[in-house]
Design a protein around this motif. Structure first.
Motif, PDB file in Angstrom:
ATOM      1  N   GLU A 129     -38.011  17.387  12.726  1.00  0.00           N
ATOM      2  CA  GLU A 129     -37.755  18.748  12.258  1.00  0.00           C
ATOM      3  C   GLU A 129     -37.837  19.769  13.384  1.00  0.00           C
ATOM      4  OE1 GLU A 129     -40.423  19.587   9.071  1.00  0.00           O
ATOM      5  OE2 GLU A 129     -39.422  18.206   7.674  1.00  0.00           O
ATOM      6  N   ARG A 156     -31.846  22.334  13.208  1.00  0.00           N
ATOM      7  CA  ARG A 156     -31.166  22.803  12.000  1.00  0.00           C
ATOM      8  C   ARG A 156     -30.460  21.645  11.298  1.00  0.00           C
ATOM      9  NH1 ARG A 156     -28.437  27.879  15.279  1.00  0.00           N
ATOM     10  NH2 ARG A 156     -30.421  28.894  15.845  1.00  0.00           N
ATOM     11  N   GLU A 157     -30.224  21.817  10.008  1.00  0.00           N
ATOM     12  CA  GLU A 157     -29.628  20.747   9.211  1.00  0.00           C
ATOM     13  C   GLU A 157     -28.240  20.351   9.706  1.00  0.00           C
ATOM     14  OE1 GLU A 157     -29.633  21.774   5.131  1.00  0.00           O
ATOM     15  OE2 GLU A 157     -31.817  21.735   4.921  1.00  0.00           O
ATOM     16  N   PHE A 218     -29.206  10.803   4.428  1.00  0.00           N
ATOM     17  CA  PHE A 218     -29.848  11.674   5.402  1.00  0.00           C
ATOM     18  C   PHE A 218     -29.889  11.017   6.782  1.00  0.00           C
ATOM     19  CE2 PHE A 218     -33.717  12.658   7.781  1.00  0.00           C
ATOM     20  CZ  PHE A 218     -33.606  14.038   7.934  1.00  0.00           C
ATOM     21  N   ARG A 222     -27.887  12.250  10.188  1.00  0.00           N
ATOM     22  CA  ARG A 222     -28.581  12.534  11.448  1.00  0.00           C
ATOM     23  C   ARG A 222     -28.073  11.637  12.581  1.00  0.00           C
ATOM     24  NH1 ARG A 222     -33.004  15.567  12.685  1.00  0.00           N
ATOM     25  NH2 ARG A 222     -33.445  17.135  11.099  1.00  0.00           N
TER      26      ARG A 222
END
Length: 307
Positions: A129, A156-157, A218, A222
């Motif tokens: 994060e 950031r996402e 997810f 990433r």
């Protein structure tokens, strides 16, 4: 302070430009030798070499930092400090001992996390994060020197490795100049890195960039972002390699891992959790394009799936 800057790619340019604009005197730069680039594979100076030349700064391009001729020239220049950002070669003890205040390295993680060649990519791929940048005194052991300053930055996402690295390079350049200011003023002290929580960011290979669709959305998201733009996340379709750009995580699961669903406006692929809506796709030998455009130009059989 007389400084010699060491760096090679565009990532190093914010720091070089910040040093040139600072109170310090950039008397030379060290960079990697000219390398083949472009379709014609023409020998081309590094971004750091081109920027230094534009400012009339001496450019040193040793094949190895241990080359006797380079070492002699560095002693003649007699820098007080050598800031280094993404230079691309190991510096041995003989060279480390030349500047009065040593070599001061800007590294794009909060050490001791993600020592090594690909800290930004690995941090994104690991689902971290927060990351950051660290300025430390260079030693022979990989990224293990005492810390002179650090900053943190939220991941950031929608960050790709390129976007996150650009922010860290910008903020990190200010940090490094500030550290050198304090070194000259004599009011800063280095702090040893912790002995625990050490992790390594090994250079990404092409095989590392292959997507495993049997993972959660997810993690795949990433993975793709961490490999963008290089080396580029990829998968196989009908035996051909396809590069996958950043995707969007859907709200529901309608597909099994790797299975493709082609609609008029979007292309989805299954994971072990929710679907991913593909962004850009690049088939072998083709230009990168939106996934829907790629699908319209590709004859895919029913039940097509990425492997």
């Amino acid at each position: 302070m007389r400084v010699v800057f060491a760096g090679t790619p565009e990532t190093a340019l914010p720091t070089l430009e910040a040093l040139i604009a600072s109170r310090h005197d950039v008397v030379a730069v060290i960079t990697r030798p000219d390398a083949p680039a472009g379709r014609g594979r023409t020998l081309t100076p590094s971004p750091v070499a081109e920027t230094a030349a534009a400012h009339g700064i001496e450019v040193l391009k040793p094949a190895k930092p241990s080359d006797p001729g380079f070492m002699d020239r560095l002693r003649e220049i007699a820098p007080d400090c050598i800031p280094i950002v993404a230079y691309g070669a190991l510096i041995r003890r003989e060279a480390l001992d030349i500047p009065k205040f040593g070599w001061i390295n800007l590294h794009f993680s909060v050490l001791p996390a993600w020592r090594g060649a690909a800290p930004v990519q690995r941090a994104i791929m690991a689902g971290d994060e927060v990351t950051g940048a660290t300025v430390f005194s260079l030693v022979e052991e990989l990224d293990a020197g005492p810390v002179l300053g650090s900053i943190t930055e939220r991941i950031r996402e929608d960050d790709t490795a390129a976007e996150l690295l650009a922010r860290l390079a910008d903020w990190g350049s200010k940090l490094l100049v500030d550290v050198i200011d304090h070194i000259e003023d004599g009011d800063i002290a280095a702090v040893a890195q912790p002995e625990d929580n050490i992790s390594y960011a090994h250079k990404l290979t092409t095989e590392d960039a292959r997507i495993d669709w049997n993972r959660p959305a997810f993690a795949i998201d990433r993975h793709i972002r961490g490999c963008t733009p290089a080396p580029g996340a990829w998968t196989l379709l009908e035996g051909e390699r396809v590069k996958i750009g950043p995707a969007t995580i859907a709200d529901e699961r309608t597909l099994v891992p790797g299975q493709l669903s082609i609609g008029k406006q979007e292309v989805r692929v299954g994971t072990t959790t929710t679907d991913l809506v593909l962004g850009d796709v690049q088939a072998f030998g083709k230009k990168r394009m939106p996934a829907a455009d790629w699908a319209r130009g590709t004859s895919l059989p029913d039940g097509a799936a990425f492997l």
